[in-house]
Every structure is written in C-alpha cells, then in structure tokens.
Scaffold this motif. Structure first.
Motif, short mmCIF file in Angstrom:
data_model
loop_
_atom_site.label_atom_id
_atom_site.label_comp_id
_atom_site.label_asym_id
_atom_site.label_seq_id
_atom_site.Cartn_x
_atom_site.Cartn_y
_atom_site.Cartn_z
N GLU A 44 -5.43 -25.62 -45.07
CA GLU A 44 -4.08 -25.15 -44.89
C GLU A 44 -4.02 -23.62 -44.96
O GLU A 44 -4.92 -22.97 -45.47
N ARG A 45 -2.92 -23.10 -44.45
CA ARG A 45 -2.69 -21.67 -44.53
C ARG A 45 -2.10 -21.35 -45.90
O ARG A 45 -1.03 -21.85 -46.25
N ASP A 46 -2.79 -20.53 -46.65
CA ASP A 46 -2.39 -20.23 -48.02
C ASP A 46 -2.05 -18.75 -48.19
O ASP A 46 -2.70 -17.89 -47.59
N ILE A 47 -1.11 -18.49 -49.06
CA ILE A 47 -0.75 -17.11 -49.34
C ILE A 47 -1.84 -16.44 -50.16
O ILE A 47 -2.46 -17.07 -51.02
N VAL A 48 -2.06 -15.17 -49.86
CA VAL A 48 -3.04 -14.37 -50.59
C VAL A 48 -2.33 -13.36 -51.48
O VAL A 48 -2.63 -13.24 -52.67
N ALA A 49 -1.39 -12.62 -50.90
CA ALA A 49 -0.66 -11.59 -51.64
C ALA A 49 0.63 -11.28 -50.91
O ALA A 49 0.75 -11.54 -49.71
N ALA A 50 1.58 -10.71 -51.64
CA ALA A 50 2.86 -10.33 -51.05
C ALA A 50 3.38 -9.07 -51.72
O ALA A 50 3.07 -8.79 -52.89
N ILE A 51 4.23 -8.35 -50.98
CA ILE A 51 4.76 -7.08 -51.48
C ILE A 51 6.07 -6.79 -50.75
O ILE A 51 6.31 -7.33 -49.67
N THR A 52 6.90 -5.95 -51.35
CA THR A 52 8.10 -5.49 -50.67
C THR A 52 7.88 -4.05 -50.23
O THR A 52 6.90 -3.41 -50.60
N TRP A 53 8.83 -3.54 -49.45
CA TRP A 53 8.74 -2.16 -48.98
C TRP A 53 9.29 -1.19 -50.02
O TRP A 53 9.13 0.02 -49.87
N THR A 54 9.91 -1.73 -51.06
CA THR A 54 10.49 -0.87 -52.07
C THR A 54 9.85 -1.13 -53.42
O THR A 54 8.64 -1.21 -53.53
N VAL A 55 10.67 -1.23 -54.46
CA VAL A 55 10.12 -1.40 -55.79
C VAL A 55 9.77 -2.86 -56.04
O VAL A 55 10.10 -3.74 -55.27
N GLY A 56 9.13 -3.11 -57.15
CA GLY A 56 8.78 -4.48 -57.51
C GLY A 56 7.29 -4.69 -57.55
O GLY A 56 6.54 -4.02 -56.85
N ARG A 57 6.88 -5.63 -58.37
CA ARG A 57 5.48 -5.93 -58.50
C ARG A 57 5.03 -6.84 -57.38
O ARG A 57 5.74 -7.76 -56.98
N PRO A 58 3.85 -6.63 -56.87
CA PRO A 58 3.33 -7.53 -55.83
C PRO A 58 2.94 -8.87 -56.41
O PRO A 58 2.83 -9.03 -57.63
N SER A 63 -6.71 -16.90 -56.90
CA SER A 63 -8.07 -16.81 -56.38
C SER A 63 -8.49 -15.39 -56.02
O SER A 63 -9.69 -15.12 -55.86
N VAL A 64 -7.53 -14.48 -55.90
CA VAL A 64 -7.87 -13.12 -55.49
C VAL A 64 -7.50 -12.06 -56.53
O VAL A 64 -7.78 -10.87 -56.33
N LYS A 65 -6.86 -12.47 -57.60
CA LYS A 65 -6.45 -11.51 -58.63
C LYS A 65 -7.67 -10.75 -59.16
O LYS A 65 -8.70 -11.32 -59.45
#
Length: 128
Positions: A44-58, A63-65
């Motif tokens: 399956e297609r799994d998420i690896v990482a995510a982020i916003t264009w502004t503030v906030g923690r990714p 598995s990739v931390k």
C-alpha cells in the motif's frame, strides 16, 4: 489546481543518503499540508512525512524517525525530504502530495485518500 513535480530519486547503497524535492505550482496552496508517501511493489501507499508551509511540527512515520527530515522553502515553493541511513526496505516510489483541507482540522492526514493533489512519483532504490 496544484501541480507537484518530484525529483531527486535514484539508486543508492544502504547507509547512503538522498534528497528528494517537490516543486509546487498553481493556485494558492499556502494553507495546505504537504506530505511524502511511498509505495513499494505489492504494498500500500504509506505516508512517510508531512509538513505545513507555516509553523507547526512536522509528522514522521515511525519507520523513518531519526533518519528522514522533511523541510520546505516557501520562497521556492519546494518541499524536501532528506533521507539518511537508507535501508533496503526504503526502496519504493516516493510521491509528493498536498492536502487542501489541512487548515480545517490543523492535523495531518495520514491516509492517501485524504490528499487531493499528487506528483508523478520518483523511484528510490536502495541496494546492498
């Protein structure tokens, strides 16, 4: 409409590093969340990482931390995925994706169906 274009994939030995780039263009996407997913053959297609264009923690998948870092350059409208200490199991097609509904919940979606725009993908192959 938002267009996403990935680059930076390739062949690397285990333990090595690669940096993926995702260039975004099109309508205003400043409120979107951006993510990297990956899909290995038969999986399956799994998420690896995510982020916003502004503030906030990714966000990072467990598995990739500690090995991968997601970042963004607002001036270039580009999101990056720095991948270090690569393992054989990191081999996959990596996709960049955008979630236009992020601003409604302020929480990262982790399922691929929740993302609205996708790049074409870039192959990452880790060899022994």
């Amino acid at each position: 409409q938002v267009q996403l274009l990935e680059s930076g994939g390739g062949l690397v030995q285990a333990g090595g590093s690669l940096r993926l780039s995702c260039a975004a263009s099109g309508r205003t996407f400043g409120s979107y969340a951006m993510a990297w997913f990956r899909q290995a053959p038969g999986k399956e297609r799994d998420i690896v990482a995510a982020i916003t264009w502004t503030v906030g923690r990714p966000y990072y998948a467990d598995s990739v931390k500690g090995r991968f870092t997601i970042s963004r350059d607002g001036a270039k409208n580009t999101v990056y995925l720095q991948m270090n200490s690569l393992k054989l199991e990191d081999t996959a097609v990596y996709y960049c994706a955008a979630d236009r509904d992020y601003s409604r919940s302020s929480s990262y979606a982790v399922g691929p169906l929740e993302y609205d725009y996708w790049g074409q993908g870039t192959q990452v192959t880790v060899s022994s």
